[in-house]
Design a protein around this motif. Structure first.
Motif, PDB file in Angstrom:
ATOM      1  N   GLU A  83       0.845  -1.192   0.000  1.00  0.00           N
ATOM      2  CA  GLU A  83       0.000   0.000   0.000  1.00  0.00           C
ATOM      3  C   GLU A  83       0.886   1.249   0.000  1.00  0.00           C
ATOM      4  N   LEU A  84       0.269   2.373   0.228  1.00  0.00           N
ATOM      5  CA  LEU A  84       0.951   3.649   0.031  1.00  0.00           C
ATOM      6  C   LEU A  84       2.300   3.736   0.752  1.00  0.00           C
ATOM      7  N   THR A  85       2.338   3.349   2.018  1.00  0.00           N
ATOM      8  CA  THR A  85       3.595   3.430   2.770  1.00  0.00           C
ATOM      9  C   THR A  85       4.637   2.477   2.189  1.00  0.00           C
ATOM     10  N   GLY A  86       4.190   1.290   1.785  1.00  0.00           N
ATOM     11  CA  GLY A  86       5.101   0.324   1.183  1.00  0.00           C
ATOM     12  C   GLY A  86       5.685   0.851  -0.109  1.00  0.00           C
ATOM     13  N   VAL A  87       4.834   1.475  -0.922  1.00  0.00           N
ATOM     14  CA  VAL A  87       5.305   2.074  -2.175  1.00  0.00           C
ATOM     15  C   VAL A  87       6.340   3.156  -1.859  1.00  0.00           C
ATOM     16  N   GLY A  88       6.052   3.941  -0.836  1.00  0.00           N
ATOM     17  CA  GLY A  88       7.004   4.974  -0.430  1.00  0.00           C
ATOM     18  C   GLY A  88       8.357   4.380  -0.117  1.00  0.00           C
ATOM     19  N   TYR A  89       8.337   3.248   0.565  1.00  0.00           N
ATOM     20  CA  TYR A  89       9.606   2.614   0.926  1.00  0.00           C
ATOM     21  C   TYR A  89      10.359   2.163  -0.317  1.00  0.00           C
ATOM     22  N   GLN A  90       9.622   1.583  -1.263  1.00  0.00           N
ATOM     23  CA  GLN A  90      10.271   1.158  -2.514  1.00  0.00           C
ATOM     24  C   GLN A  90      10.894   2.337  -3.234  1.00  0.00           C
ATOM     25  N   VAL A  91      10.090   3.401  -3.353  1.00  0.00           N
ATOM     26  CA  VAL A  91      10.573   4.554  -4.126  1.00  0.00           C
ATOM     27  C   VAL A  91      11.813   5.150  -3.452  1.00  0.00           C
ATOM     28  N   GLN A  92      11.776   5.254  -2.118  1.00  0.00           N
ATOM     29  CA  GLN A  92      12.934   5.867  -1.466  1.00  0.00           C
ATOM     30  C   GLN A  92      14.163   4.970  -1.546  1.00  0.00           C
ATOM     31  N   SER A  93      13.951   3.641  -1.626  1.00  0.00           N
ATOM     32  CA  SER A  93      15.133   2.789  -1.702  1.00  0.00           C
ATOM     33  C   SER A  93      15.746   2.822  -3.094  1.00  0.00           C
TER      34      SER A  93
END
Lengths: 227, 216
Positions: free
Chosen positions: A172-182
């Protein structure tokens, strides 16, 4: 401080972010009604059920309310896997949210049922309504209307709590955020955007629930007064 | 015991210790920041009132894990090497200050208006009125919801797992990866959380009943 913001990831990862928002909304929408139904059933069980049911509901409510959601999710997700039931992360997330929201709304609805003026029930009895009619026509609508603000807050908290589901690989949104930041190493910028998106989602959910109240509670709509 | 060694249970307890530490830091920080927030929420100044209300709405509209991430990445751009504990403590402070501020605002407003008026009649200054008349009464009203919110703080420290802070949830996660006994480990972790939170919930309820009885 010479920090330069770089929001170019919004362009390159647009579809991922949109998918994240969609998944967060899906988790929320799918879990609200079953959670509310479970909570109402539990409230009724705890107030009017036989002794064993009251005890069972009390244990369920206290167990859920005094442990963190994330432990419940892990327990369910990894536990079921060991048992051999492969239900998938999305289903596990929804089940956990429903169980969690059920416990909280049970307490809220219980307060609602108890707050209904006695005269209402006496009047219903005078009209020779059956137990079932009283529940569906008198108690449930009034209880729900009385505690509606608390329910709205609870559902919004539930929406925010979906942010933990990336821990069991529901992106979900937070998980996507983690992917994008990595990938981009712009952790601060990415999560600022994510935070704004959550704020918008919370505001929208609040508006939707208030709209739903206008539709559901006819008395509220006609008289424009709180109960 | 149940395929998990005593050492491994000890590892869970070690995590629980850091959960308690983070909870305390969150509560103390939340108190220090939350009190001014509560005062600003009831202040008559338009700007302060607006500002604090926006602050509360922001924090309450953003999930705690995201706050943790923002703080974690945000502090590091100032050039500090952030330790997960510091970031988690700051995030918990932000989070609990918004909720505590809102709770305490309600408690201050719950003191009957006549008390303010009576204070005014006795020619007390604004400050005196607040400190000697309103605050003692508001404090008594504030005990049950504050203790109740402590439960939320303890539970929500579990979200610090997203930035890799070693707390009870994190230690349980590691243990599960090592042993793959999820039922045993997560039940044990849940029991520890329960052992911390349930007494607090009970206290909150008992305080509340006592308060109601006194007012009745």
């Amino acid at each position: 401080m010479d920090y330069v913001f770089d929001f170019s990831f919004l362009e390159s990862f647009r579809s991922e972010i949109i998918n994240g928002v969609r998944l967060t909304v899906m988790l929320t929408v799918v879990s609200i009604l079953p959670g509310f139904a479970l909570g109402t059933a539990c409230a009724v069980g705890r107030l009017y059920g036989p002794r064993w049911l009251q005890t069972a509901v009390t244990i369920y409510v206290e167990a859920i309310r005094n442990t963190p959601l994330i432990i419940q999710v892990f327990w369910l997700f990894f536990g079921l896997t060991v048992l051999g039931a492969r239900i998938g992360p999305f289903n596990a997330a929804v089940i956990a949210l429903v169980i969690n929201t059920g416990a909280y709304s049970a307490e809220i609805m219980r307060a609602g049922f108890q707050a209904i003026p006695k005269g209402q029930l006496e009047a219903a009895n005078c009209l020779a309504m059956t137990r079932r009619q009283i529940f569906w026509n008198i108690q449930l609508p009034q209880a729900a209307e009385l505690v509606y603000p608390a329910l709205v807050s609870q559902f919004i908290l539930m929406m925010l709590a979906t942010s933990i589901m990336s821990q069991i690989s529901v992106e979900e949104l937070t998980g996507v955020g983690y992917q994008v930041q990595s990938i981009t190493f712009r952790g601060f910028d990415v999560y600022l955007v994510i935070a704004v998106l959550y704020l918008a989602l919370a505001t929208m959910l609040r508006l939707c629930l208030h709209g739903a109240a206008q539709l559901a509670f006819t008395r509220l709509r006609k008289l424009r007064t709180p109960l | 015991m149940l395929g998990v060694s005593l050492d491994q249970y000890g590892f869970l307890v070690q995590g629980a210790f850091w959960t308690v530490v983070l909870s305390l830091m969150g509560f103390v920080g939340g108190t220090i920041v939350g009190l001014p927030v509560a005062l600003a929420r009831i202040s008559r100044g338009w700007f302060l009132c607006r500002l604090s209300s926006v602050y509360v709405q922001f924090v309450q509209g953003i999930p705690l894990p995201v706050i943790m991430f923002v703080v974690y990445f945000g502090v590091s751009i100032y050039g500090f090497d952030v330790n997960a504990l510091v970031a988690a403590a700051i995030a918990m402070t932000l989070y609990s200050s918004a909720y505590l501020g809102e709770i305490w605002k309600g408690c201050i407003q719950a003191v009957p208006k006549t008390q303010w008026e009576a204070g005014e009649c006795l020619a007390l200054t604004n400050l005196q009125r607040f400190i000697y008349v309103i605050l003692p009464q508001a404090l008594r009203i504030a005990v049950p919801p504050t203790v109740g919110f402590l439960v939320q703080i303890v539970k929500n420290t579990s979200y610090s797992v997203v930035i890799g802070f070693f707390d009870l949830t994190y230690s349980a996660k590691i243990l599960n990866n090592a042993t793959f006994k999820p039922f045993v480990i997560f039940t044990a972790a849940a029991l520890i959380y329960f052992a911390i939170c349930f007494p607090l919930s009970r206290y909150a309820r008992r305080f509340e009943l006592r308060l109601h009885r006194r007012n009745a």
